[in-house]
Write an enzyme that holds these catalytic residues in place. Sequence first.
Site, PDB file in Angstrom:
ATOM      1  N   ASP A 125       0.787  -1.251   0.000  1.00  0.00           N
ATOM      2  CA  ASP A 125       0.000   0.000   0.000  1.00  0.00           C
ATOM      3  C   ASP A 125       0.819   1.302   0.000  1.00  0.00           C
ATOM      4  O   ASP A 125       1.771   1.434   0.778  1.00  0.00           O
ATOM      5  CB  ASP A 125      -0.862   0.092   1.262  1.00  0.00           C
ATOM      6  CG  ASP A 125      -1.590  -1.174   1.578  1.00  0.00           C
ATOM      7  OD1 ASP A 125      -1.489  -2.142   0.822  1.00  0.00           O
ATOM      8  OD2 ASP A 125      -2.261  -1.200   2.625  1.00  0.00           O
TER       9      ASP A 125
HETATM   10  C1  FRU Z   1      -3.956  -3.727   2.574  1.00  0.00           C
HETATM   11  C2  FRU Z   1      -3.379  -4.069   3.939  1.00  0.00           C
HETATM   12  C3  FRU Z   1      -3.736  -3.010   4.957  1.00  0.00           C
HETATM   13  C4  FRU Z   1      -2.646  -3.159   5.970  1.00  0.00           C
HETATM   14  C5  FRU Z   1      -1.468  -3.469   5.110  1.00  0.00           C
HETATM   15  C6  FRU Z   1      -0.454  -4.379   5.733  1.00  0.00           C
HETATM   16  O1  FRU Z   1      -3.201  -4.210   1.525  1.00  0.00           O
HETATM   17  O2  FRU Z   1      -3.850  -5.330   4.349  1.00  0.00           O
HETATM   18  O3  FRU Z   1      -5.022  -3.144   5.486  1.00  0.00           O
HETATM   19  O4  FRU Z   1      -2.449  -1.993   6.716  1.00  0.00           O
HETATM   20  O5  FRU Z   1      -1.973  -4.077   3.937  1.00  0.00           O
HETATM   21  O6  FRU Z   1       0.674  -4.480   4.940  1.00  0.00           O
END
Ligand code: FRU
Length: 586
Positions: A125
């Site tokens: 992300d």
């Molecule tokens: C989305 C997610 C978020 C979390 C992150 C962990 O891709 O699952 O909800 O904060 O990735 O890497």
Amino acid sequence: MKRSLFALVALFALSVQAAELSFKVKCKYLNLPISQQESRRRLLFQAKGVDDLSVVARLSAAPEYWVFKDLTAYKGKTLTLTFEGDEKALLLVYQADTIRDASTMYREEYRPQFHFSSRRGWLNDPNGCIWHDGLYHLYYQHNPFEREWENMTWGHATSPDLLHWTEQAPVLFPDTLGTMYSGSAVFDKDNTSGFGTKKNPPLVYAYTADRSEKEVQCIAYSLDGGMTLHKYEGNPVIDSHDKWQTHDTRDPRLFWWPPSNSPLKGEDKSSLPLREGWGGSGWWVLVLNERNGHSIYTSDNLKDWTYQSHVNGFWECPDLFPLAVDGNPSDVRWVMYGASNTYMIGSFDGKVFTPESGKHRFSTGAIYAAQTFNDVPDGRRIQIGWANFDHRGMPFRGQMLLPTELTLRTTKDGVRLVSKPIKEVASLLKPLYSCDKALNEQEANAALRTLSNSPLKGEKQKASPLRGGLEGSGLHLHATLNLTYATSAGLKLDGQTLIDYDLNRNTLNGQFYSPQDPTSLSLTMDIYIDRTSVEVFIDDGLYNYSMERKKSLGTPQNPAPKGFEFWGSDINVTNIQLDAVKSIWD
Ligand code: FRU
């Protein structure tokens, strides 16, 4: 490569066998040998005055590739590494002023050429997206130690134009509260948090700390323009685990309420219906995914948060932002957004989001967990999303997609989000071919194929962007496909389907799609092709999708035709424009 002198001490005193290595940090980086064939083992970095970091790594005495750790925070200190694995692997670790294999960095065979990807390791992300003091900051979910998800850390990159990125040192590392999950950033201009001073107000970040018992929300701040972050000693600032009886409370999204209408110096007010974070009385808003939807919290100081409301129907990575419908400042609607690019349109009073329509979606395919930037100087709502592309065994994985500008437009189905690559992308385009005549599919294919064998001026044949493309730079194709008498038609590249439009079923690559004029027999496409990705924008951004670019399809006996191939009987193609896309790493 020259190895630094390390004092190596094998230590077997811990309950788990561990090898230990201590040395004085003199260089910028620690290079670490990795193999995906090894199991993950605990690796601890310890130095006086730096938070202890425990991660898991696949250190290997027979490395497939190398990763690195930025040592800026350890400079001049004695760093001790404790590894619960192969001592021989630990012996290969060395410090140096260069990242191992830096000479081929960004020129690797499957390195995205006009999309951001991390130098090494895993990326997911986008986090903390903000413009501040002349630079866009893109933080991101990162595993610096291998090309798979683990050890969540915030990586960091900066850019003057959202296209050309400079990767900086990571800023948030796992601690006793957990690993560093997604979050966001605001400029606390009036120093409401007290982390800075009136003269040097802070950037403030909210993020999730994840561990197996629960996820809690924390904050951090920066006083040097986002380059280094300090965690707040009062963390966590939100712990809603007991209330929601769930592990899943994460991804805080911050912004200032109310968005101000005051233009910045020299800006035209009419083009700026809304801006976040600039002055006046108001409060901070934090949108948090909790269990099965997004909750709203408010605060005066970014430290003490009050729960206000909740909207069911979303999972992970909230976003909430205002947009003026068709650019009309007196018709502003709010968009509530989730990780999979679905959204609701509604109203927001600073505490409660009230949905009016949805859910809708304007984007499908690889995009996930997209986030919009705070404080973009000209008021645009710019989004960037993540794609989990493999890059075929490179020492990095995942990439960001093109930054896009989001707008709300009145369509035949009602008000909808529209997304187009930001206008800056045009600066990367170098025209190769254009034709405003209607060409049938054979003519269009012949025109594009001839080009595909001719190198650009000054370019070696092999480097020509169209020659199978993978070894070249990128391509952008704009064209209108007209189904004069066909019920289906489309476009392939190296045998991979990019467009498959069925007029009978009204499907575009399997998803329902109906043009604005329902009697239309045409589809206009803008396709951006990088070494490992394809992004397709249809009908001026009304719908878009992204996919991993396949290596040439077919078999050695029966290879797929190279290059572009329009298909469909009785079709024609108009407005063809083909551009090379320059590499952002040159
Ligand atoms: C989305 C997610 C978020 C979390 C992150 C962990 O891709 O699952 O909800 O904060 O990735 O890497």
